[in-house]
Design an enzyme around this catalytic site. Structure first.
Site, PDB file in Angstrom:
ATOM      1  N   HIS A 197       0.820  -1.214   0.000  1.00  0.00           N
ATOM      2  CA  HIS A 197       0.000   0.000   0.000  1.00  0.00           C
ATOM      3  C   HIS A 197       0.853   1.264   0.000  1.00  0.00           C
ATOM      4  CE1 HIS A 197      -3.195  -2.875   0.882  1.00  0.00           C
ATOM      5  NE2 HIS A 197      -3.871  -2.051   0.102  1.00  0.00           N
ATOM      6  N   ARG A 296     -10.783   3.414  -2.736  1.00  0.00           N
ATOM      7  CA  ARG A 296     -10.354   2.761  -1.483  1.00  0.00           C
ATOM      8  C   ARG A 296     -10.817   3.636  -0.315  1.00  0.00           C
ATOM      9  NH1 ARG A 296      -5.497   1.379  -4.825  1.00  0.00           N
ATOM     10  NH2 ARG A 296      -5.066  -0.831  -4.574  1.00  0.00           N
ATOM     11  N   ARG A 332     -15.362   0.868  -2.499  1.00  0.00           N
ATOM     12  CA  ARG A 332     -15.135  -0.352  -1.713  1.00  0.00           C
ATOM     13  C   ARG A 332     -15.349  -0.015  -0.250  1.00  0.00           C
ATOM     14  NH1 ARG A 332      -9.251  -2.962  -1.818  1.00  0.00           N
ATOM     15  NH2 ARG A 332      -8.607  -1.113  -0.679  1.00  0.00           N
ATOM     16  N   GLU A 421     -10.151 -11.609  -4.308  1.00  0.00           N
ATOM     17  CA  GLU A 421      -8.760 -11.425  -3.879  1.00  0.00           C
ATOM     18  C   GLU A 421      -8.227 -12.692  -3.222  1.00  0.00           C
ATOM     19  OE1 GLU A 421      -8.153  -7.132  -2.400  1.00  0.00           O
ATOM     20  OE2 GLU A 421     -10.005  -7.776  -1.451  1.00  0.00           O
ATOM     21  N   ASN A 444      -3.533  -7.748  -6.495  1.00  0.00           N
ATOM     22  CA  ASN A 444      -2.448  -7.626  -5.508  1.00  0.00           C
ATOM     23  C   ASN A 444      -2.601  -8.696  -4.432  1.00  0.00           C
ATOM     24  OD1 ASN A 444      -1.949  -5.301  -6.953  1.00  0.00           O
ATOM     25  ND2 ASN A 444      -3.043  -3.984  -5.525  1.00  0.00           N
ATOM     26  N   ASP A 445      -3.796  -8.752  -3.855  1.00  0.00           N
ATOM     27  CA  ASP A 445      -4.017  -9.767  -2.826  1.00  0.00           C
ATOM     28  C   ASP A 445      -4.190 -11.155  -3.444  1.00  0.00           C
ATOM     29  OD1 ASP A 445      -3.755  -8.635  -0.258  1.00  0.00           O
ATOM     30  OD2 ASP A 445      -5.542  -7.436  -0.661  1.00  0.00           O
ATOM     31  N   ARG A 455       2.966  -9.503   0.135  1.00  0.00           N
ATOM     32  CA  ARG A 455       3.109  -8.419  -0.849  1.00  0.00           C
ATOM     33  C   ARG A 455       3.988  -7.281  -0.345  1.00  0.00           C
ATOM     34  NH1 ARG A 455      -3.009  -5.921  -1.094  1.00  0.00           N
ATOM     35  NH2 ARG A 455      -2.049  -4.053  -1.969  1.00  0.00           N
ATOM     36  N   CYS A 492      -8.899  -4.539 -10.640  1.00  0.00           N
ATOM     37  CA  CYS A 492      -8.522  -3.245 -10.063  1.00  0.00           C
ATOM     38  C   CYS A 492      -7.210  -3.308  -9.310  1.00  0.00           C
ATOM     39  CB  CYS A 492      -9.637  -2.707  -9.162  1.00  0.00           C
ATOM     40  SG  CYS A 492      -9.958  -3.763  -7.749  1.00  0.00           S
TER      41      CYS A 492
END
Ligand code: PEP
Ligand code: MG
Length: 567
Positions: A197, A296, A332, A421, A444-445, A455, A492
């Site tokens: 992040h 986010r 989200r 995810e 990403n996840d 990550r 995304c």
């Protein structure tokens, strides 16, 4: 030595570029965080307790003075924040309590300060509201006092007379979010993976960044002049004028986006922006993005001790919705946990927070917060013109999907979807999408959980690669579930911002790609050069590869247009 030989001799530190841009500036090292002094750390009976108590006063005076000088040199919001912290440092209550603990309990001054500050934090938190928000300022003053008492540099981003390159072992997303792009030219970190992040926030703020630059904080000294190339992922120490000129020329290629994503033969692919907070929404809207594919919402509240009120949430969400009137905005619900814990929504004694109560799981534990957020989203949506979709993070089961969709409906939010995810959600996308209106794949996840690779770890970047065929197969499975149910599936995660990978994702059946707004023009340009059947053929090659490197190489080989586009 010739110029070329000198250039070769210059030290180059290599990491992973996560936000393009080329800058030159002096290094400022981020001091290490202040740890809690050991409990029960006491002085010996022969120590001069009075003298130690006086050190607390001297440290308080020094910290208040430093903060006031920093406030005088700053302007705008930064000045207000520094002035408030300086006032807190100058308040005699904390120092008096710490002094008492030194004299009566014989605690060493840094431990006495720590315990005195904990008491104030406890009282402020209990009072709630405005005071609870100030608890973080108390912790800031505490850390500065401990640093002064133990002869360490003050924590936080140091002051510097000119804009600088911030070099850190690691940075929390909340610290990155607070950086001022006018002061911080670039960020270089030893740690942090490309999808951490911290990297995402740096990108959203447009601060060129190189992460996973192993050894950077040890190799670089304050005031070293460095050339940071946030696209190539390199940091050149004391660059030559020729190197600076060449890097600047490379970064000056500018593309624009005409507002409609499609392949050469007209197959529509919505190109959307990822947005972190109201400030980023204006820039994203100006870039021509077709909408927001990932707002986010938790990024609005990273620093909060207490949950935001419904009214505060409505105000924040409306600012984003307003920028995208008539366009789609996928918001989200709060995604707290692992590297971006929200203080008011995180279980902090977990052994493995990435596998813990995070994402939608926090909503099961604190359902009232989800209810308040859905209420705020519904109010904000009613007041603005954006087409608002809502989705839940970290969904693992059909049951969770059903519950979330039902809660959204109760608030009149009919377009309710889920993020994919977790591998279980990808494999169950059929039944999940029988309930949810859409799915958005968080690569990403999804990569982190498929490859069992944190990550945040730059050292695992090879595994944390969305080109891994296993990840691509899960994207394919998710799209198959979407096709079966007639539901759209988007991506995304950061994968969507890589133009070549974007072609593969479209070939796998993804109908929208959401990314940092800065990446949209390059992705759009490449899609315009490829027919959708070609995307499908390339996707097959990638899915059937046996490694991430092979997948990437085989697709690139089959896209000769990349050289022409400079991608
Ligand atoms: C993802 O996991 O890919 C995603 C988009 O969510 P975040 O990066 O915020 O975890
Ligand atoms: Mg995620």
């Amino acid at each position: 030595m010739t110029g070329g030989t000198e250039d070769e001799a210059r030290q180059v530190i290599t990491g992973i570029g996560v936000c393009p841009g080329t800058v030159v500036g002096p290094v400022v090292l981020m001091p290490e965080a202040i740890d809690e002094p050991a409990p029960g750390l006491r002085m010996g009976p022969r120590e001069d307790h009075e003298a130690q108590a006086r050190r607390v006063d001297a440290a308080a005076e020094q910290v208040a003075g430093d903060l006031q000088r920093a406030a005088d040199a700053a302007d705008g919001d930064a000045r207000d924040v520094l002035e408030a912290t300086a006032a807190m440092a100058a308040d005699p209550t904390l120092a008096a309590d710490a002094r008492r603990r030194v004299l009566d309990e014989h605690l060493v001054p840094e431990r006495a300060v720590w315990e005195a500050a904990e008491e104030v934090v406890r009282q402020f938190t209990e009072l709630g509201g405005y005071f609870a928000e100030r608890a973080r300022d108390v912790a800031d003053v505490r850390d500065r006092l401990v640093a002064a008492l133990t002869d360490r540099p003050a924590p936080g981003v140091p002051e510097h007379t000119e804009p600088f390159v911030l070099v850190a072992y690691d940075l929390a997303p909340s610290a990155t979010a607070a950086l001022d792009p006018a002061r911080v030219l670039a960020i270089v970190t030893d740690g942090a993976g490309p999808t951490s992040h911290t990297a995402i926030v740096a990108n959203a703020k447009g601060i060129p960044a190189v992460v996973a630059a192993t050894g950077a904080s040890a190799a670089l000294a304050p005031e070293d002049v460095v050339l940071v190339d946030g696209a190539a992922g390199t940091v050149v120490v004391h660059p030559s004028p020729e190197q600076v000129a060449a890097a600047r020329a490379r970064s000056q290629r500018v593309r624009t986006f005409d507002g409609t994503g499609r392949t050469r033969d007209g197959h529509r692919v919505q190109l959307l922006a990822n947005v972190g907070d109201p400030a980023g929404a204006a820039a994203a809207a100006a870039s021509g993005a077709e909408g927001v594919g990932l707002f986010r919402s938790e990024f609005c509240f990273l620093d909060r001790e207490q949950p935001p009120t419904v009214a505060e949430q409505v105000a924040a969400y409306r600012t984003v919705f307003r920028e995208f009137g008539g366009r789609k905005v996928v918001i989200r619900t709060l995604d707290s946990g692992a590297d971006k814990p929200l203080h008011f929504l995180t279980v902090d004694d977990e052994e493995n927070p990435a596998l813990g109560v995070r994402g939608l799981r926090t909503a099961a534990r604190w359902p009232e917060l989800l209810e308040q957020q859905l209420d705020a989203i519904a109010q904000a949506a009613a007041a603005e013109e954006a087409e608002v979709w809502v989705m839940a993070p970290m969904v693992s089961t059909v049951g969770e999907t059903e519950w979330f969709v039902e809660r959204c409906r109760a608030h009149g939010l009919d377009v309710a979807g889920v993020m994919v995810e977790v591998p279980s959600a990808a494999l169950l996308s059929g039944p999940i999408l029988a309930r949810a209106a859409f799915a958005s794949i968080g690569t990403n996840d999804l990569t982190q959980y498929t490859m069992a690779a944190d990550r945040l770890l730059g050292s695992l970047a090879e595994l944390s690669d969305p080109w891994q065929p296993a990840v691509l197969r899960l994207v394919e499975a998710t799209c198959a579930g979407g096709a079966q149910q007639g539901r759209p599936v988007g991506v995304c995660g950061e994968a969507a911002s890589q133009p070549v990978l974007a072609v593969v994702l479209v070939g796998l059946g993804v109908s929208s790609l959401s990314m940092t707004a800065r990446a949209i023009p390059d992705v759009a340009a490449l899609l315009r050069e490829v027919d959708v059947d070609e995307c499908r053929r390339l996707a097959r090659l990638a899915v059937e590869a046996e490694s991430a490197a092979e997948a990437r190489a085989v697709v690139r080989e089959n896209l000769p247009v990349l050289a022409e586009l400079g991608l």
